[in-house]
Design an enzyme around this catalytic site. Structure first.
Site, PDB file in Angstrom:
ATOM      1  N   HIS A 374      50.218  30.553  37.270  1.00 20.13           N
ATOM      2  CA  HIS A 374      49.119  30.758  38.216  1.00 20.13           C
ATOM      3  C   HIS A 374      48.384  32.079  37.992  1.00 20.13           C
ATOM      4  O   HIS A 374      48.938  33.057  37.490  1.00 20.13           O
ATOM      5  CB  HIS A 374      49.606  30.710  39.674  1.00 20.13           C
ATOM      6  CG  HIS A 374      51.001  31.176  39.874  1.00 20.13           C
ATOM      7  ND1 HIS A 374      51.922  30.480  40.629  1.00 20.13           N
ATOM      8  CD2 HIS A 374      51.671  32.254  39.400  1.00 20.13           C
ATOM      9  CE1 HIS A 374      53.081  31.125  40.609  1.00 20.13           C
ATOM     10  NE2 HIS A 374      52.947  32.197  39.875  1.00 20.13           N
ATOM     11  N   TYR A 377      44.438  34.790  33.131  1.00 19.41           N
ATOM     12  CA  TYR A 377      43.477  34.515  32.067  1.00 19.41           C
ATOM     13  C   TYR A 377      44.173  34.681  30.724  1.00 19.41           C
ATOM     14  O   TYR A 377      44.730  35.746  30.427  1.00 19.41           O
ATOM     15  CB  TYR A 377      42.279  35.466  32.128  1.00 19.41           C
ATOM     16  CG  TYR A 377      41.403  35.354  30.902  1.00 19.41           C
ATOM     17  CD1 TYR A 377      40.685  34.187  30.649  1.00 19.41           C
ATOM     18  CD2 TYR A 377      41.322  36.395  29.985  1.00 19.41           C
ATOM     19  CE1 TYR A 377      39.904  34.064  29.516  1.00 19.41           C
ATOM     20  CE2 TYR A 377      40.539  36.283  28.846  1.00 19.41           C
ATOM     21  CZ  TYR A 377      39.835  35.112  28.615  1.00 19.41           C
ATOM     22  OH  TYR A 377      39.068  34.989  27.485  1.00 19.41           O
TER      23      TYR A 377
END
Length: 492
Positions: A374, A377
Site C-alpha cells: 500500500h 510509488y
C-alpha cells in the site's frame, strides 16, 4: 474465404464527414479499439480478394499512412486511389477502378469505410449470390424503421429492383419506403465501367451518384439483383457522434455476448466494455464498470473489477485485479492487484505477487511472491522474489536529468516510509528501518538505518504558540501530570 474467379474490393473513404464536426477524419474515429476503416479492412481481408483499394479524398495525407500500417498488420497489399475533388460516390468508384489493372475482368465489390459492423460473412454471402446469377449488379439492402438519410430501394410490381433514389432526391411517398440501400454492391466490372461513363449530376447535390448505375443498367436490360439482410446493424453507417455511440454500444453488446457464450461470466454487460482484439479465458469473472481495451489478454479463472480499466495488459490465470487502472503491463498467475492501483507501462508483476491499495508502478519488475501492499510509488525498479516493501515507500528515480534504477534483492524487508534514492542496490535478505533514506548500496543481510535518535524539545508549543488551543491543551496536560506525580510522592 476465397471464391471462384477474381474479386476486387473498393472501399470508399473519401468523404469529409462534416456532420461529425471533428478534426479527425470520420473513418479514423474508433469503435471497440479499431478505427472504422480498420474494421472494414479486417473484414475484407478475410475474403482474400485479389485486389483491395481504398479510395481517399479529404485528409488523404493523414489517412494514407494508416492504410499502409494496416497493410503491414494484415500482411496484404492495399492500394490507395485518390479522389481529388468531392464529386460523389460514382466518381469515387471511377477513381478506385483506376487502381486496378487494365486487364482485370472479375467482379468488383464496393463498400464504405464507415460501416464498422459489416462482417466477412455478409460480404461472402453477397459475393456468392452474385456469382450464382448472371446479374450485372447485386445490391445489398436492409430495412430500417427510421431510414432517414438512406437511399430508398424502388421496386417494380414484380418486386424487382428498379432504381435507388437518394434521400435528398426522394419524394414524400418514396421517403415512406423502409427498404434502403446498404451501400454495398457486387458489380460485373464491364457493366460497371459502361454505366459509370453515363452518369450525370442532375440531382439535388449535383454529384455523380453510384446509385444511378442501378437504373442505367436496368434501362439497358441488364439484370439487377438484390440481397436483403435482416440484421440492419451490420450495414448501419456513421455520420455523426450519436450514430457513433449507438454503433459502439451495439458492437460492444455483441462482443460481450460472444465472451459470455465462450464461458466468461460478465456480471453486468451494460457497464462492461471490451475491445474487439481482447481475449478472455474460460471461467474468468468480469465485474461491473470494467473496461478491457486494446490487446488486453486475460487468462482463465481470473477476477477482474469492479471499476477496472486495462489497456494492452496481460493477466495470467487466477489473478485478481480490483479497481485498477493499468496500461502495457503484465500481471502474473495468482497475483493480486488493487484496489486503487495504477499500473503504468512497463510494469511486470510476478507469480503470486501483490500490488495493493494506492500503489503506483512504472517500468518496474516485481518478482515472484513479492509484495508492495500500500501507499507506495515504484518507478524504474527491480524487486526480487518474496520481498516486502513497507507502506509509504518511494523509489526516487529521477536525479534531475535522467531516470535511474533501483534494485531490491530477494527476501528483502523494508520499513515504512523508506526512500530509495536511485541508483542504489539493496542486497538479498537485507532490512531497512522505518523512515530510512537509502542513498548507498545495502549489503546482503544488513539493516539500513538513517534516522537519528528522536529529540524532544520541552515546552516548545507554549513558547512558540502561546495562547493557542494546542498550548492550552499542553498546559492542562502538564498540570494533570504534575498532580499525579505529587499524589504518588505523598506517603500513605
Amino acid at each position: 474465404m476465397t471464391f471462384r474467379g477474381d474479386t476486387a474490393v473498393l472501399v470508399l473513404a473519401a468523404g469529409p464527414g462534416s456532420r461529425m464536426r471533428s478534426d479527425t477524419p470520420k473513418v479514423l474515429h474508433t469503435i471497440a479499439g479499431r478505427s472504422m476503416l480498420s474494421h472494414s479492412l479486417h473484414a475484407i481481408t478475410k475474403l482474400a480478394p485479389q485486389h483491395l483499394v481504398v479510395v481517399l479524398g479529404h485528409e488523404h495525407q493523414r489517412i494514407a499512412p494508416l492504410v499502409a500500417e494496416l497493410a503491414d498488420t494484415l500482411e496484404r497489399t492495399i492500394d490507395v486511389a485518390l479522389q481529388d475533388r468531392p464529386r460523389g460516390t460514382g466518381h469515387a468508384v471511377f477513381c478506385g477502378l483506376s487502381a486496378l489493372p487494365d486487364d482485370y475482368g472479375g467482379i468488383v465489390v464496393v463498400t464504405s469505410g464507415d460501416t464498422p459492423l459489416l462482417d466477412a460473412n455478409t460480404l461472402a454471402e453477397l459475393i456468392a449470390t452474385h456469382n450464382a446469377t448472371s446479374a450485372a449488379v447485386t445490391v445489398l439492402t436492409t430495412t430500417f424503421s427510421d431510414p432517414l438519410g438512406y437511399g430508398r430501394i424502388l421496386r417494380t410490381q414484380d418486386n424487382e429492383v428498379m432504381a435507388i433514389i437518394e434521400h435528398a432526391d426522394a419524394s414524400p411517398s418514396q421517403r415512406e419506403i423502409r427498404e434502403v440501400n446498404a451501400g454495398v454492391y457486387a458489380f460485373d466490372i464491364t457493366a460497371l465501367r459502361s454505366a459509370l461513363i453515363r452518369l450525370n449530376s442532375n440531382n439535388t447535390q449535383q454529384e455523380l451518384y453510384l446509385t444511378d448505375v442501378i437504373s442505367i443498367l436496368r434501362r439497358e436490360g441488364q439484370k439487377v439483383n438484390a440481397q436483403h439482410i435482416d440484421d440492419n446493424a451490420l450495414v448501419a453507417g456513421v455520420n455523426n457522434r450519436v450514430q457513433l455511440a449507438e454503433l459502439s454500444a451495439e458492437l460492444n453488446r455483441r462482443i460481450v455476448a460472444t465472451h459470455q457464450v465462450a464461458g466468461v461470466t460478465i456480471i453486468d454487460p451494460a457497464t462492461t466494455w471490451i475491445d474487439i482484439d481482447v481475449t478472455i479465458g474460460n471461467d474468468t469473472v468480469i465485474h461491473p464498470g470494467t473496461q478491457l481495451l486494446g490487446r488486453t489478454q486475460i487468462g482463465e479463472c481470473c477476477v477482474i473489477g469492479p471499476d477496472t480499466t486495462l489497456t494492452d495488459v496481460l493477466v495470467s490465470q487466477r489473478a485478481t485485479v480490483v479497481r485498477t487502472h493499468g496500461t502495457s503491463s503484465t500481471i502474473g498467475a495468482g497475483a493480486m492487484v488493487g484496489p486503487f492501483t495504477y499500473l503504468r507501462p512497463g510494469t511486470v508483476l510476478g507469480t503470486k505477487g501483490k500490488l495493493g491499495a494506492f500503489v503506483e508502478t512504472k517500468n518496474s519488475t516485481i518478482g515472484t511472491g513479492a509484495k508492495v501492499p500500500h501507499l507506495t510509488y515504484v518507478g524504474d525498479a527491480d524487486i526480487g522474489e518474496h520481498s516486502n516493501i513497507g507502506a509509504s515507500s518511494v523509489f526516487v528515480n529521477y536525479d534531475g536529468t535522467a531516470k535511474q534504477r533501483t534494485t531490491i534483492g530477494s527476501h528483502v524487508r523494508t520499513g515504512s516510509d523508506t526512500k530509495f534514492v536511485a541508483p542504489v542496490t539493496v542486497g538479498d535478505g537485507a532490512y531497512t528501518g522505518a523512515g530510512t533514506v537509502v542513498r548507498n548500496d545495502v549489503p546482503p543481510g544488513a539493516l539500513a538505518v538513517s534516522v537519528s535518535p528522536q529529540r524532544n524539545i520541552e515546552n516548545w508549543v507554549q513558547r512558540k504558540r502561546p495562547g493557542s488551543a494546542a498550548a492550552q491543551a499542553a498546559e492542562k496536560a502538564s498540570t494533570r501530570t504534575g498532580k499525579q506525580s505529587q499524589q504518588k510522592s505523598e506517603p500513605d
